[in-house]
Design an enzyme around this catalytic site. Structure first.
Site, short mmCIF file in Angstrom:
data_model
loop_
_atom_site.label_atom_id
_atom_site.label_comp_id
_atom_site.label_asym_id
_atom_site.label_seq_id
_atom_site.Cartn_x
_atom_site.Cartn_y
_atom_site.Cartn_z
N LYS A 1 -0.70 4.94 4.57
CA LYS A 1 -1.57 3.90 5.08
C LYS A 1 -1.06 3.85 6.85
O LYS A 1 0.15 3.78 6.99
CB LYS A 1 -1.67 2.68 4.52
N HIS B 1 0.92 -1.36 -0.10
CA HIS B 1 0.09 -0.01 -0.01
C HIS B 1 1.03 1.28 0.06
O HIS B 1 2.30 1.12 0.32
CB HIS B 1 -0.82 0.12 1.24
P1 NAD Z 1 -7.77 9.76 5.05
O1 NAD Z 1 -6.71 9.96 6.19
O2 NAD Z 1 -7.41 10.49 3.66
O3 NAD Z 1 -8.98 10.10 5.78
C1 NAD Z 1 -9.70 9.71 6.86
C2 NAD Z 1 -10.60 11.29 7.25
O4 NAD Z 1 -10.92 10.56 8.40
C3 NAD Z 1 -10.00 12.44 7.35
O5 NAD Z 1 -10.79 13.26 6.66
C4 NAD Z 1 -10.09 12.50 8.75
O6 NAD Z 1 -10.01 14.19 9.02
C5 NAD Z 1 -11.17 11.82 9.40
N1 NAD Z 1 -10.73 11.57 10.67
C6 NAD Z 1 -9.78 10.95 11.31
N2 NAD Z 1 -9.93 10.69 12.56
C7 NAD Z 1 -11.07 11.11 12.86
C8 NAD Z 1 -11.88 11.40 14.01
N3 NAD Z 1 -11.39 10.93 15.31
N4 NAD Z 1 -12.98 11.87 14.28
C9 NAD Z 1 -13.59 12.40 13.00
N5 NAD Z 1 -12.86 12.33 11.75
C10 NAD Z 1 -11.85 11.66 11.73
O7 NAD Z 1 -7.93 8.20 4.72
P2 NAD Z 1 -8.92 7.31 3.39
O8 NAD Z 1 -7.45 6.89 2.56
O9 NAD Z 1 -9.63 8.04 3.01
O10 NAD Z 1 -9.05 5.97 4.37
C11 NAD Z 1 -10.04 6.20 5.30
C12 NAD Z 1 -10.31 4.56 5.84
O11 NAD Z 1 -10.93 3.89 4.79
C13 NAD Z 1 -9.08 3.99 6.19
O12 NAD Z 1 -9.40 3.09 7.63
C14 NAD Z 1 -8.66 2.96 5.41
O13 NAD Z 1 -7.87 1.99 5.54
C15 NAD Z 1 -10.05 2.63 4.95
N6 NAD Z 1 -10.21 2.35 3.30
C16 NAD Z 1 -11.09 1.11 3.08
C17 NAD Z 1 -11.39 0.71 2.00
C18 NAD Z 1 -12.32 -0.56 1.77
O14 NAD Z 1 -12.58 -0.80 0.76
N7 NAD Z 1 -12.99 -0.85 2.72
C19 NAD Z 1 -10.70 1.29 0.98
C20 NAD Z 1 -9.78 2.43 1.17
C21 NAD Z 1 -9.55 2.74 2.25
#
Ligand code: NAD
Length: 264
Positions: A157, A153
């Protein structure tokens, strides 16, 4: 029209989802949820009229049919702790990874009153891979074939191994009728000794902009089978989450996986 609130709206997945929702004729963004409340120009720049903090998100939830969460475990915890009654009768799609057993128990509790779909990976291909990995593990057994799972990744991440790698390891463990906790091995270093029979190895690579790659290797003495999935673009996950949102909207309460949504 299905009204969707996005938790983690300011993040990479949140903004990818927001763009896809804007392009869809049957979906509408009802509001955003993130770390801090945001209004005015700053909120509109992220595609929302208003953004609420996860602990105070009930007003946005009540105006939505579905909440899609791609944020962080702490955000999901706050959402479940403060927004559970607002979520009753609605649907929650959880893509956030790195959840612990307590988070899973909270989702189970919510599923008494809401339709909850969670998946470590919302891509159709990966969900197919989960089924193939389980079947291969069942057929090949653990005496003659060793299983190693390698994932890669992007450098940003925050959790390792990936939720998808763990889901694949669990699929292999199911196929072998063993508990993953008893055979799991995270990485190897130093004098490890010979590889124990039945171990399931997990290895995480981090770097650059890799969207997500997963490889399940079944290593025999004289043959090897590899199941590989490579994601080229994160919109793949967002599209899958929107398929789940459409499926879950108005559906009766319960805990569902992406395989239920896809009918595998
Ligand atoms: P990112 O860091 O770009 O975004 C995360 C968002 O959540 C940010 O806007 C941040 O401000 C917010 N956030 C973080 N902590 C917070 C809190 N305590 N309260 C409120 N908001 C909060 O990350 P991303 O790349 O968008 O990924 C987000 C999640 O999705 C991760 O856990 C990632 O592993 C997961 N993900 C899952 C899949 C899937 O298919 N299931 C695919 C991609 C990413």
């Amino acid at each position: 029209m299905t009204r969707i609130a996005l938790c983690g709206v300011a993040g990479r997945m949140g903004q990818t989802l927001r763009r896809l929702i804007e392009q869809a004729e049957d979906l509408q963004l009802s509001g955003g949820i993130d770390r801090e409340p945001v209004s005015g120009e700053a909120a509109r720049a992220l595609g929302c009229e208003r953004i609420l903090a996860a602990a105070g998100a009930a007003p946005v939830i009540l105006e939505s049919d579905v909440v899609i969460d791609f944020s962080a475990p702490a955000a999901l915890r706050a959402l479940l702790e403060h927004g559970a009654s607002a979520l009753a009768g609605k649907a929650l799609i959880v893509g956030t990874t790195g959840l612990g057993p307590e988070d899973e128990a909270r989702l189970d509790a919510l599923a008494q009153a809401a339709c909850v779909v969670s998946a470590a990976n919302f891509s159709v291909g990966v969900n197919l891979l989960l089924g193939l990995a389980e079947q291969a593990a069942r057929v090949l057994g653990d005496e003659r074939f060793d299983v190693e799972i390698v994932e890669a990744h992007h450098r940003r991440k925050v959790d390792a191994p990936s939720g998808t790698a763990l889901a694949l390891a669990n699929a292999v463990a199911r196929g072998r009728a063993v508990s993953l906790d008893e055979v799991r091995r995270d990485g190897r270093s130093g004098e490890t000794g010979a590889r124990p029979t039945g171990e399931i190895g997990l290895h995480a690579l981090r770097g650059g902009g890799v969207v997500g790659e997963h490889r399940v290797l079944f290593l025999g003495e004289s043959e090897r089978i590899e199941l590989v999935h490579a994601a080229a673009d994160r919109s793949l996950f967002a599209e899958g989450a929107l398929v789940a949102a459409r499926w879950a909207s108005g559906r009766r309460a319960g805990r569902y996986a992406m395989t239920d949504v896809l009918g595998f």
